[in-house]
Design a protein around this motif. Structure first.
Motif, mmCIF file in Angstrom:
data_model
loop_
_atom_site.group_PDB
_atom_site.id
_atom_site.type_symbol
_atom_site.label_atom_id
_atom_site.label_comp_id
_atom_site.label_asym_id
_atom_site.label_seq_id
_atom_site.Cartn_x
_atom_site.Cartn_y
_atom_site.Cartn_z
ATOM 1 N N GLN A 178 0.822 -1.207 0.000
ATOM 2 C CA GLN A 178 0.000 0.000 0.000
ATOM 3 C C GLN A 178 0.860 1.262 0.000
ATOM 4 O O GLN A 178 0.591 2.228 -0.728
ATOM 5 N N ALA A 179 1.920 1.269 0.841
ATOM 6 C CA ALA A 179 2.787 2.446 0.937
ATOM 7 C C ALA A 179 3.517 2.701 -0.378
ATOM 8 O O ALA A 179 3.636 3.857 -0.830
ATOM 9 N N LEU A 180 4.003 1.644 -1.003
ATOM 10 C CA LEU A 180 4.715 1.816 -2.273
ATOM 11 C C LEU A 180 3.767 2.280 -3.366
ATOM 12 O O LEU A 180 4.102 3.169 -4.169
ATOM 13 N N TYR A 181 2.576 1.708 -3.399
ATOM 14 C CA TYR A 181 1.587 2.091 -4.408
ATOM 15 C C TYR A 181 1.223 3.573 -4.269
ATOM 16 O O TYR A 181 1.139 4.307 -5.259
ATOM 17 N N ALA A 182 1.032 4.015 -3.024
ATOM 18 C CA ALA A 182 0.670 5.417 -2.784
ATOM 19 C C ALA A 182 1.784 6.363 -3.211
ATOM 20 O O ALA A 182 1.520 7.514 -3.599
ATOM 21 N N ALA A 183 3.044 5.894 -3.157
ATOM 22 C CA ALA A 183 4.182 6.740 -3.521
ATOM 23 C C ALA A 183 4.535 6.627 -5.003
ATOM 24 O O ALA A 183 5.507 7.249 -5.452
ATOM 25 N N GLY A 184 3.774 5.835 -5.747
ATOM 26 C CA GLY A 184 4.034 5.690 -7.170
ATOM 27 C C GLY A 184 5.180 4.748 -7.500
ATOM 28 O O GLY A 184 5.691 4.758 -8.629
ATOM 29 N N VAL A 185 5.589 3.932 -6.522
ATOM 30 C CA VAL A 185 6.657 2.949 -6.756
ATOM 31 C C VAL A 185 6.031 1.681 -7.311
ATOM 32 O O VAL A 185 5.086 1.140 -6.724
ATOM 33 N N ARG A 186 6.542 1.199 -8.425
ATOM 34 C CA ARG A 186 5.944 0.043 -9.078
ATOM 35 C C ARG A 186 6.423 -1.268 -8.453
ATOM 36 O O ARG A 186 7.601 -1.423 -8.135
ATOM 37 N N VAL A 187 5.468 -2.168 -8.274
ATOM 38 C CA VAL A 187 5.756 -3.521 -7.778
ATOM 39 C C VAL A 187 5.304 -4.501 -8.853
ATOM 40 O O VAL A 187 4.151 -4.464 -9.283
ATOM 41 N N PRO A 188 6.219 -5.324 -9.348
ATOM 42 C CA PRO A 188 7.593 -5.578 -8.889
ATOM 43 C C PRO A 188 8.675 -4.855 -9.683
ATOM 44 O O PRO A 188 9.861 -5.071 -9.431
ATOM 45 N N GLN A 189 8.315 -3.995 -10.647
ATOM 46 C CA GLN A 189 9.328 -3.414 -11.528
ATOM 47 C C GLN A 189 10.394 -2.626 -10.760
ATOM 48 O O GLN A 189 11.587 -2.689 -11.086
ATOM 49 N N ASP A 190 9.968 -1.836 -9.746
ATOM 50 C CA ASP A 190 10.913 -1.043 -8.959
ATOM 51 C C ASP A 190 11.326 -1.764 -7.680
ATOM 52 O O ASP A 190 12.495 -1.722 -7.294
#
Length: 345
Positions: free
Chosen positions: A255-267
């Motif tokens: 959730q935290a990564l998604y909110a920050a625009g960090v891609r999972v799993p690409q980033d």
């Protein structure tokens, strides 16, 4: 509330006959049995379980004390225990210690007062003092999801060292060279074992212990995962993969990564632990180390029943260790080149 004497008067039989209808119906003539059952139904009579257990010396209830009933993993453990208990004609009372040693002690005292037939417990007190005190009541108990040094009892657990190695070995094989470990309370041996397995996987790949960056957490829930995710975002350099001590933490990190625009799993790739039902249903389906929770609960209950039924003193405590399984999904599916970087497609 109607009592057994009221039923006897209404049916025109003795109290003993009513007792036989309830406890040994085959010993009563069908016509008499039907008359007594009609009286029970008419009066709404309910047998006094407290009186029955005073006579028998213990109840027909098995207690299950877990760390967090908000975690679906423990719901599955309870489901497995309930299946075994019902087959034995027992009920299950499920209680939540909320990871608190003091609440655990209170519940154990309650179980002793209620004369439960046995207890399945995931200890919150790492010292084992609560269980040591409880053992004086001579009520059998079985440890679930862990072992406790110095505590004499059966136990059913999972090889968490192996589980940690599976998780991080998978990430290393995908090319990750820096892995964050979102851990939980340090006094939980599962947390330490999963870290040990993670470090073993790094060593096998020729990577130093520093390749595992620990992000500690006091809790094992989604909110703690979100907080850990925020701290992960602040790391420089940022690890390219995250191994979380359970799936709730992993979902919070996601959730935290998604909110920050960090891609999972690409980033950033993520691997959780437990493989709860929500893992596969996440926005990015979560790779996870599966624990056989239902099997664990069932086996623990069977060991408890075996000990509770032992009248000859022949019971020998057993420590059953189950094996985890890695379930790979989209959250870790993007391979990386050794040294970092996502390969171009």
């Amino acid at each position: 509330m109607a009592g057994i004497k009221d039923v006897a008067r209404r049916a025109g039989v003795s109290v003993g006959t009513v007792s036989n209808v309830i406890n040994r119906p085959e010993a009563v003539l069908p016509e008499t049995r039907a008359r007594v059952l009609a009286a029970i139904d008419e009066l709404g009579y309910v047998r006094s379980e407290s009186a029955r257990q005073l006579r028998a010396g213990r109840s027909r209830i098995m207690a299950l004390l877990v760390l967090d009933m908000g975690n679906p993993f423990f719901v599955d453990v309870a489901r497995g225990a309930e299946r075994a208990a019902r087959q034995a004609g027992l009920g299950v009372m499920v209680c939540n210690s909320d990871q608190s040693p003091s609440e655990e002690a209170e519940y154990l005292g309650l179980f002793a007062e209620q004369r439960v037939c046995g207890v399945l417990v995931t200890p919150a007190d790492a010292t084992g003092r609560n269980l040591e005190a409880f053992s004086r009541h001579r009520i059998p108990f079985v440890l679930v999801d862990r072992v406790a040094p110095g505590v004499e009892s059966c136990a059913v657990s999972v090889d968490d060292v192996r589980g940690g190695a599976l998780a991080v070995g998978h990430l290393v094989s995908a090319g990750h060279r820096s892995v964050a470990y979102v851990s939980g309370p340090g006094d939980l041996h599962q947390i330490r074992d999963r870290r040990e397995g993670a470090l073993a996987a790094l060593a096998e790949a020729g990577l130093p212990p520093e390749a595992l960056v620990e992000i500690p957490s006091d809790r094992l829930d989604v909110a703690a995962g979100r907080d850990a995710g925020a701290r992960l975002l602040g790391l420089v350099p940022r690890p390219t993969a995250v191994f979380c001590a359970n799936d709730l933490l992993a979902l919070g990190v996601l959730q935290a990564l998604y909110a920050a625009g960090v891609r999972v799993p690409q980033d950033v790739a993520i691997v959780g632990y437990d493989d709860i039902e929500f893992a596969a249903a996440a926005a990015v389906p979560l790779t996870s180390v599966r624990q056989p929770a239902v099997v664990m609960g069932r086996m623990a209950a069977e060991l408890l029943l075996e000990e509770a039924d032992d009248e000859d003193g022949g019971h020998r405590h057993r420590n059953v260790v189950l094996q985890p399984e890695l379930v790979v999904r989209a959250s870790s599916a993007s391979p990386r080149r050794p040294g970092g970087g996502v390969p171009k497609v």
